[in-house]
Design an enzyme around this catalytic site. Structure first.
Site, mmCIF file in Angstrom:
data_model
loop_
_atom_site.group_PDB
_atom_site.id
_atom_site.type_symbol
_atom_site.label_atom_id
_atom_site.label_comp_id
_atom_site.label_asym_id
_atom_site.label_seq_id
_atom_site.Cartn_x
_atom_site.Cartn_y
_atom_site.Cartn_z
ATOM 1 N N ASP A 1 -5.118 -1.428 -2.908
ATOM 2 C CA ASP A 1 -5.940 -0.670 -3.940
ATOM 3 C C ASP A 1 -7.003 -1.782 -4.649
ATOM 4 O OD1 ASP A 1 -4.089 -1.741 -5.613
ATOM 5 O OD2 ASP A 1 -3.775 0.233 -6.524
ATOM 6 N N ALA B 1 -47.413 21.801 17.473
ATOM 7 C CA ALA B 1 -46.401 22.132 16.435
ATOM 8 C C ALA B 1 -45.553 23.357 16.996
ATOM 9 C CB ALA B 1 -47.346 22.493 15.386
ATOM 10 N N ALA C 1 0.822 -1.382 -0.009
ATOM 11 C CA ALA C 1 -0.174 -0.270 0.091
ATOM 12 C C ALA C 1 0.958 1.095 -0.158
ATOM 13 C CB ALA C 1 -0.853 -0.160 1.365
ATOM 14 N N ARG D 1 -2.886 9.400 -10.357
ATOM 15 C CA ARG D 1 -3.752 9.428 -11.196
ATOM 16 C C ARG D 1 -5.389 9.756 -10.551
ATOM 17 N NH1 ARG D 1 -3.806 4.227 -14.547
ATOM 18 N NH2 ARG D 1 -2.256 3.452 -12.838
ATOM 19 N N ARG E 1 -48.622 34.237 29.307
ATOM 20 C CA ARG E 1 -49.141 35.145 27.794
ATOM 21 C C ARG E 1 -49.470 36.275 28.227
ATOM 22 N NH1 ARG E 1 -54.000 31.683 25.258
ATOM 23 N NH2 ARG E 1 -52.862 29.855 24.524
ATOM 24 N N THR F 1 6.861 -3.423 -6.976
ATOM 25 C CA THR F 1 5.959 -4.377 -5.853
ATOM 26 C C THR F 1 7.201 -5.457 -5.383
ATOM 27 O OG1 THR F 1 5.595 -5.424 -8.006
ATOM 28 C CG2 THR F 1 3.742 -4.151 -7.140
ATOM 29 N N SER G 1 -49.250 24.371 20.955
ATOM 30 C CA SER G 1 -48.457 24.931 19.947
ATOM 31 C C SER G 1 -47.580 25.915 20.398
ATOM 32 C CB SER G 1 -49.204 24.970 18.768
ATOM 33 O OG SER G 1 -49.840 23.994 18.294
HETATM 34 C C1 UD1 Z 1 0.713 -4.875 -10.847
HETATM 35 C C2 UD1 Z 1 1.280 -6.251 -11.524
HETATM 36 C C3 UD1 Z 1 0.722 -6.451 -12.532
HETATM 37 C C4 UD1 Z 1 -0.667 -6.449 -12.235
HETATM 38 C C5 UD1 Z 1 -1.391 -5.607 -11.688
HETATM 39 C C6 UD1 Z 1 -2.918 -5.783 -11.232
HETATM 40 C C7 UD1 Z 1 3.794 -5.849 -10.792
HETATM 41 C C8 UD1 Z 1 5.127 -5.550 -11.412
HETATM 42 N N1 UD1 Z 1 2.734 -5.637 -11.710
HETATM 43 O O1 UD1 Z 1 0.822 -3.718 -11.649
HETATM 44 O O2 UD1 Z 1 1.201 -7.681 -13.060
HETATM 45 O O3 UD1 Z 1 -1.567 -6.964 -13.517
HETATM 46 O O4 UD1 Z 1 -0.605 -4.928 -10.558
HETATM 47 O O5 UD1 Z 1 -3.252 -4.457 -10.715
HETATM 48 O O6 UD1 Z 1 3.607 -6.225 -9.690
HETATM 49 N N2 UD1 Z 1 3.105 -0.763 -4.367
HETATM 50 C C9 UD1 Z 1 3.983 -0.541 -3.224
HETATM 51 N N3 UD1 Z 1 5.306 -0.141 -3.713
HETATM 52 C C10 UD1 Z 1 5.808 0.236 -4.797
HETATM 53 C C11 UD1 Z 1 5.000 -0.144 -5.974
HETATM 54 C C12 UD1 Z 1 3.654 -0.576 -5.701
HETATM 55 O O7 UD1 Z 1 3.453 -0.614 -2.291
HETATM 56 O O8 UD1 Z 1 7.072 0.428 -4.843
HETATM 57 C C13 UD1 Z 1 1.961 -1.178 -4.264
HETATM 58 C C14 UD1 Z 1 0.826 -0.105 -4.562
HETATM 59 O O9 UD1 Z 1 0.644 0.662 -3.942
HETATM 60 C C15 UD1 Z 1 -0.354 -0.984 -5.141
HETATM 61 C C16 UD1 Z 1 0.391 -2.404 -5.564
HETATM 62 O O10 UD1 Z 1 1.597 -2.471 -5.067
HETATM 63 O O11 UD1 Z 1 -1.239 -1.168 -4.031
HETATM 64 C C17 UD1 Z 1 0.335 -2.383 -7.087
HETATM 65 O O12 UD1 Z 1 1.134 -1.539 -7.649
HETATM 66 P P1 UD1 Z 1 1.056 -0.643 -8.852
HETATM 67 O O13 UD1 Z 1 1.987 0.303 -9.292
HETATM 68 O O14 UD1 Z 1 -0.496 -0.275 -9.115
HETATM 69 O O15 UD1 Z 1 1.132 -2.076 -9.931
HETATM 70 P P2 UD1 Z 1 0.632 -2.007 -11.474
HETATM 71 O O16 UD1 Z 1 1.451 -1.416 -12.283
HETATM 72 O O17 UD1 Z 1 -0.846 -1.910 -11.627
HETATM 73 CA CA CA Z 2 -2.579 -0.930 -10.153
#
Ligand code: UD1
Ligand code: CA
Length: 476
Positions: A102, A378, A9, A15, A438, A79, A403
């Site tokens: 998310d 009322a 997270a 966006r 009154r 990730t 009232s």
């Molecule tokens: C990721 C997956 C993709 C998948 C998609 C589904 C990878 C590389 N790709 O892509 O295969 O289809 O999700 O939605 O994993 N986050 C962190 N730290 C970071 C980056 C991300 O905590 O450095 C968290 C974000 O907050 C989010 C989740 O990881 O909750 C996914 O990150 P996001 O950047 O949305 O990944 P996608 O590019 O959508």
């Molecule tokens: Ca995503």
């Protein structure tokens, strides 16, 4: 194997175009991350880690639950890097379930199935078939239909981009293996990120079986990146809640026009008209009818009670056979006993209305204890606030408040007392008697209606700020 859950997270959510961190954006009135944490909780893991970064302290502060282990990812390097922050704390023989902060509508039943497919020598990932897979990582399978790799959209060849089975990001694997695999992944890709998805190919090379479970519904694996997707998930959520209520026997006049933002329990044959919003903990008894446009937050409603349209109830307890509204407002601390009636434009706060009591029109009842079979006329107001303190009002059983009465608290109206309309009551009144306050009524026989003033008289009167006394001839 015991279960550890890691929720990623830390992402920024550019966006969203919002000052609120993405995982705190509300869905059905609760932060996205709150939904994920609830789901995690249902799986009864031995520990839950949340990898946070963007919006740091704000995110932590939103979830004071002491059982969450917070792990800071100071820089968002992907990730894989995110999971790497949490993994050292997890015992090697735990199974690790990775969730996204998310992806809020994920079901615990689906996750239970997924967890069952992972083990000491196998990795399980949740996939989804999307008609428009653009942006997602693709799940690549060989001729024997075995998963061998995930490729991100930006790295995928034209042919790979044609694959519709997508990675949801949710996966389960043993912690020991994850530690090994993650330490080896590189960021030599277009985004210079450490992709968690790269571990799939590594796992295959390591002799692991990779199972991909296709998610039963699309909505539960959809992520939220912008407000449009947030609204789409809100709508999916609304639909699922309406469906659940209808399965429980509720009549919903239009299932696309109801919002459930909490937990609702219902008796038999409840009817919900259009644009009803239910928030927090809501309990509706048998045969309750909720009129159009009502907002109910943390309320309990007894059997056979009717809430007429556009009533707003918050932290209120309403008995059986009551009638409330239209346009009534029950504020926190309101309790209505059985057969009470509260009519239009009546506001009640921190008060109790006894059985059979009525306040049918245009009144304010605050900090009051009202007995049984009381009639509040009322335009009655309990003047509970003197500018510095709030004072209580007690109205005993059977009293009749005429009232337009002002009840200046603290005050007690005795049992079966009658208060004459238009009275301003500043002292407690005895039982059984009529109390009238009154000024005496007068009729003036020599009074004449005003006539149209000349410009001169008008100007003089405005300048003086009162009636212009006619000059007597003697003054001349
Ligand atoms: C990721 C997956 C993709 C998948 C998609 C589904 C990878 C590389 N790709 O892509 O295969 O289809 O999700 O939605 O994993 N986050 C962190 N730290 C970071 C980056 C991300 O905590 O450095 C968290 C974000 O907050 C989010 C989740 O990881 O909750 C996914 O990150 P996001 O950047 O949305 O990944 P996608 O590019 O959508
Ligand atoms: Ca995503």
């Amino acid at each position: 194997m015991s279960l550890s859950i890691v929720i990623l997270a830390a992402g920024q959510g550019k966006r969203m175009n919002s000052d609120l961190p993405k995982v705190l954006q509300p869905l059905a009135g609760r932060p996205l991350l709150g939904h994920v944490l609830d789901c995690a909780h249902r799986l009864a893991p031995s520990s839950t880690y949340v990898v946070y970064g963007h919006g740091g302290e704000q995110v932590r502060a939103a979830f004071p639950d002491a059982s969450i282990q917070w792990v800071l990812q100071a820089e968002q390097k992907g990730t894989g890097h995110a999971l790497l922050q949490a993994i050292p704390a997890i015992p090697d023989d735990d199974l690790v379930l990775v969730l996204y902060g998310d992806v809020p509508l994920i079901h615990s039943d689906t996750l239970t199935q997924l967890i069952a497919q992972a083990g000491t020598r196998s990795l399980a990932l949740l996939s989804v078939i999307l008609s428009n897979p653009v942006g997602y990582g693709r799940v690549l399978r060989d001729n024997a239909h075995h998963v061998y790799r995930i490729v991100e959209q930006k790295e995928a060849t034209r042919k790979e981009q044609g694959v519709q089975e997508c990675n949801t990001g949710v996966m389960v694997a043993p912690a020991g293996a994850l530690k090994r695999w993650l330490s080896g992944i590189k960021n030599n890709n277009t985004q210079e990120e450490y992709y968690l998805t790269d571990i799939v190919a590594v796992a295959v090379r390591d002799g692991f079986t990779v199972h991909a479970l296709v998610a039963p519904t699309e909505a539960e694996v959809l992520g939220v990146n912008d407000k449009r997707q947030l609204a789409a998930l809100e709508s999916a959520y609304r639909q699922s809640q309406a469906t659940a209520l209808m399965s429980a026997g509720v009549t919903i006049i239009d299932p696309t026009r109801i919002d459930v933002r909490g937990e609702v329990s219902v008796g038999r044959d409840v009817t919900l008209d259009v644009n009803v919003v239910l928030e927090g903990q809501v309990q509706l008894g048998h045969r309750v009818i909720v009129g159009a446009g009502c907002l109910l937050k943390n309320v309990t409603i007894g059997d056979d009670t009717v809430l007429r349209p556009y009533s707003v109830l918050e932290q209120a307890t309403v008995g059986a056979h009551c009638v409330v509204g239209p346009y009534a407002r029950l504020r926190p601390g309101t309790t209505l006993a059985d057969h009470a009636h509260v009519g239009n434009f009546v506001e009640i706060k921190n008060s109790t209305l006894g059985a059979g009591s009525k306040a049918n029109h245009l009144s304010y009842v605050g900090d009051a204890t009202v007995g049984q079979d009381v009639n509040i006329g009322a335009g009655t107001i309990t003047c509970n606030y003197d500018g510095a303190n709030k004072w209580p009002t007690t109205i005993e059983d059977g009293a009749f408040i005429g009232s337009g009465t002002m009840l200046v608290a603290p005050i007690t109206v005795g049992k079966n007392a009658t208060i004459a309309a238009g009275s301003t009551i500043t002292q407690s009144t005895p039982p059984d008697q009529l109390t009238v306050e009154r000024s005496e009524q007068k009729s003036l026989s020599h009074w004449r209606r005003p006539t149209k003033a000349t410009e001169e008289v008008r100007a003089a009167r405005i300048a003086k700020g009162g009636p212009v006394t006619k000059k007597k001839p003697s003054d001349a």
